[in-house]
Design a protein around this motif. Structure first.
Motif, short mmCIF file in Angstrom:
data_model
loop_
_atom_site.label_atom_id
_atom_site.label_comp_id
_atom_site.label_asym_id
_atom_site.label_seq_id
_atom_site.Cartn_x
_atom_site.Cartn_y
_atom_site.Cartn_z
N GLY A 100 -63.76 -54.06 -1.42
CA GLY A 100 -64.67 -53.05 -0.87
C GLY A 100 -64.17 -52.43 0.41
N MET A 101 -63.18 -53.06 1.06
CA MET A 101 -62.63 -52.50 2.30
C MET A 101 -61.88 -51.19 2.06
N PHE A 102 -61.65 -50.86 0.80
CA PHE A 102 -61.05 -49.55 0.49
C PHE A 102 -61.93 -48.42 1.02
N PHE A 103 -63.22 -48.65 1.11
CA PHE A 103 -64.17 -47.60 1.52
C PHE A 103 -64.37 -47.56 3.04
N LEU A 104 -63.58 -48.32 3.78
CA LEU A 104 -63.68 -48.35 5.23
C LEU A 104 -62.87 -47.19 5.82
N TYR A 109 -67.35 -48.53 11.28
CA TYR A 109 -66.95 -49.85 11.78
C TYR A 109 -67.97 -50.93 11.41
N LEU A 110 -69.24 -50.57 11.26
CA LEU A 110 -70.25 -51.55 10.87
C LEU A 110 -70.03 -52.02 9.43
N LEU A 111 -69.63 -51.10 8.55
CA LEU A 111 -69.29 -51.48 7.18
C LEU A 111 -68.12 -52.45 7.19
N GLY A 112 -67.10 -52.13 7.98
CA GLY A 112 -65.95 -53.02 8.07
C GLY A 112 -66.33 -54.39 8.59
N GLY A 113 -67.19 -54.42 9.61
CA GLY A 113 -67.64 -55.70 10.14
C GLY A 113 -68.41 -56.51 9.12
N ALA A 114 -69.28 -55.86 8.36
CA ALA A 114 -70.08 -56.56 7.35
C ALA A 114 -69.19 -57.13 6.24
N LEU A 115 -68.23 -56.33 5.76
CA LEU A 115 -67.34 -56.80 4.71
C LEU A 115 -66.46 -57.95 5.21
N LEU A 116 -66.03 -57.86 6.46
CA LEU A 116 -65.23 -58.94 7.04
C LEU A 116 -66.03 -60.23 7.11
N GLY A 180 -53.89 -44.00 6.91
CA GLY A 180 -55.16 -44.71 6.77
C GLY A 180 -55.46 -45.07 5.32
N THR A 181 -55.20 -44.14 4.41
CA THR A 181 -55.43 -44.42 3.00
C THR A 181 -54.50 -45.53 2.51
N ALA A 182 -53.26 -45.51 2.96
CA ALA A 182 -52.31 -46.56 2.57
C ALA A 182 -52.80 -47.92 3.05
N VAL A 183 -53.31 -47.98 4.26
CA VAL A 183 -53.83 -49.24 4.78
C VAL A 183 -55.01 -49.72 3.95
N ILE A 185 -55.64 -49.10 0.84
CA ILE A 185 -55.14 -49.59 -0.46
C ILE A 185 -54.56 -50.99 -0.30
N CYS A 186 -53.85 -51.22 0.81
CA CYS A 186 -53.28 -52.55 1.06
C CYS A 186 -54.38 -53.59 1.22
N LEU A 187 -55.46 -53.24 1.91
CA LEU A 187 -56.59 -54.16 2.07
C LEU A 187 -57.21 -54.50 0.72
N ALA A 188 -57.46 -53.46 -0.09
CA ALA A 188 -58.09 -53.69 -1.39
C ALA A 188 -57.18 -54.47 -2.33
#
Length: 437
Positions: A100-104, A109-116, A180-183, A185-188
């Motif tokens: 789901g971090m693909f959508f960050l 930043y709150l979405l990123g924090g919640a997924l983390l 940013g998109t590459a990052v 994709i790497c996270l997902a």
């Protein structure tokens, strides 16, 4: 059975290496800065923090929450014998959160924090349950070697995915992707990797971990209440083994320092030393490769000098590494790669040997519960260190001050571990004592 356990490390190391160690720290910090006010601060849940402290604070929050989940899950696993089902279930939820971090993007930043938070809790619980398998996988004299091999598999798996991620990031322009998109994709992809390879332990490991027969099933209709009672009994019972608690205290201290260095290294490298994302990924890949040899090397050293003395020696290496990191000049990739080699040399071995040493100090049949306490401070799940790191930056505005503040964890951990009489501790819980400690 050992192969299935090794592949579990291969699977979940993608989250530890790619997400926590390399990509998420700098990227989530940049997202938080996009959302920051003129003073460079964000306000999650009405609190005011520097954007640069949001990532370490979120890691600390995730670990505080994971402590309760790990302890309750450990008691459920030992009570019901469903270690594998719980381990793989949490792994798949964590993998989905990571994907789901693909959508960050933007200022989310709150979405990123919640997924983390979700992913790190699931990672912590899944790995704690996997550790419970170690006493049943190897004899007392084989555990150092088996544990070291498991860590080597983990670093190899994380390294393979990092190679692919580095290639994607370096070629993002040719692929028509933004950095940013590459990052993202790497996270997902780390979540996808985690999910795919978790199939192997799901098929190869038995449901029950450990060496003791299953205890009575939980009272029908009241599994949660039973688990809470079991947890209370475990907490009371641990007081019968003060030497085990002393070792656990030492480990929680020095490994909190280790995990904070690992999880905050990319943030330190990008924000303080001015390293590019490409350099950071390549440096962490260097750590992964060197750590494979380091884990196996320290495992061999432990066969001659004992696990305790080998771990104490590795802690001295960590102190030297932190001091060099504090003094390191900015914009000098060669020095940064040298630091990465030093970290890799001591990283895998100190953790693998700590895990196998603790496996001797657990009463038979309580593996998942005790390893849940142990996992409070293990790969990527420390909380005191990130809190100190984030606070030091909050006060000083310098990541150099933040990194050197971690020395206290290694010094105290060394002092406490040196006082642990390991042989007496093993005898106290009724386990056979290996020939060399």
């Amino acid at each position: 059975m050992q192969f299935g356990w090794y592949v579990n490390d291969w699977a979940n190391a993608a989250f530890s290496a790619s997400v926590l160690t390399v990509f998420l720290g700098p990227y989530l910090t940049s997202v938080a800065k996009n959302a920051a006010d003129a003073a460079g601060e964000v306000h999650p849940l009405g609190l005011t923090v520097r954007a640069g402290s949001f990532f370490p604070y979120t890691v600390s929050l995730s670990v505080v929450l994971s402590v309760v989940v790990m302890l309750l899950t450990g008691t459920i696993a030992d009570r019901t014998g469903r270690h594998k089902e719980l381990m793989c279930g949490f792994a798949y939820v964590g993998a989905l959160a990571t994907m789901g971090m693909f959508f960050l993007s933007g200022d989310r930043y709150l979405l990123g924090g919640a997924l983390l938070v979700v992913a790190n809790i699931c990672y912590a619980v899944s790995v704690a349950l996997s550790y419970a398998y170690l006493p049943g996988l190897a004899s007392p004299d084989e555990r150092d070697a088996v544990s070291s091999k498991g860590w080597a598999y983990g670093y190899a798996g994380g390294g393979v995915l990092l190679i692919v991620s580095l290639a994607l990031f370096l070629g993002h322009d040719a692929l028509g992707l933004s950095a940013g998109t590459a990052v993202r994709i790497c996270l997902a992809s780390a979540g996808l990797w985690w999910a795919i390879f978790t199939v192997v332990p799901l098929l190869r490991l038995p449901s029950r971990a450990g060496v003791a027969p299953a205890r009575a099933a939980a009272e029908p209709g009241r599994p949660s209440a039973g688990s809470l009672r079991e947890l209370a009994r475990t907490l009371r019972g641990m007081r019968q083994y003060p030497l085990t608690l002393l070792y656990l205290g030492a480990f929680l201290c020095y490994n909190d320092g280790i995990q904070t260095v690992v999880s905050q290294a990319s943030l330190f490298g990008s924000e303080e030393l001015g390293m590019s994302q490409t350099t950071l990924v390549a440096a962490v890949l260097t750590v992964q490769i060197v750590a494979i040899g380091g884990a196996l090397l320290l495992g061999r050293i432990a066969q001659r000098y004992g696990a305790k003395r080998t771990v104490l020696g590795s802690l001295v290496g960590w102190v030297i590494t932190l001091a060099l990191g504090y003094l390191m000049p900015a914009h000098q990739p060669v020095w940064f790669f040298g630091l990465a080699c030093m970290i890799g040399l001591v990283l895998g071995g100190s953790q693998a040997l700590s895990r196998s040493l603790f496996s001797h100090l657990i009463p038979a049949g309580r593996e998942a519960e005790y390893f849940s306490f142990y996992k409070i401070s293990d790969r990527g799940t420390s909380w005191m260190g990130p809190l100190v790191f984030g606070f030091a930056y909050q006060v000083t505005g310098s990541y150099r001050s933040a990194i050197i503040s971690l020395l206290v964890f290694f010094v105290i951990g060394f002092a406490v571990l040196a006082k642990v009489p390991v042989r007496r501790a093993i005898e106290a819980v009724g386990n056979p004592v290996p020939e060399r400690l």
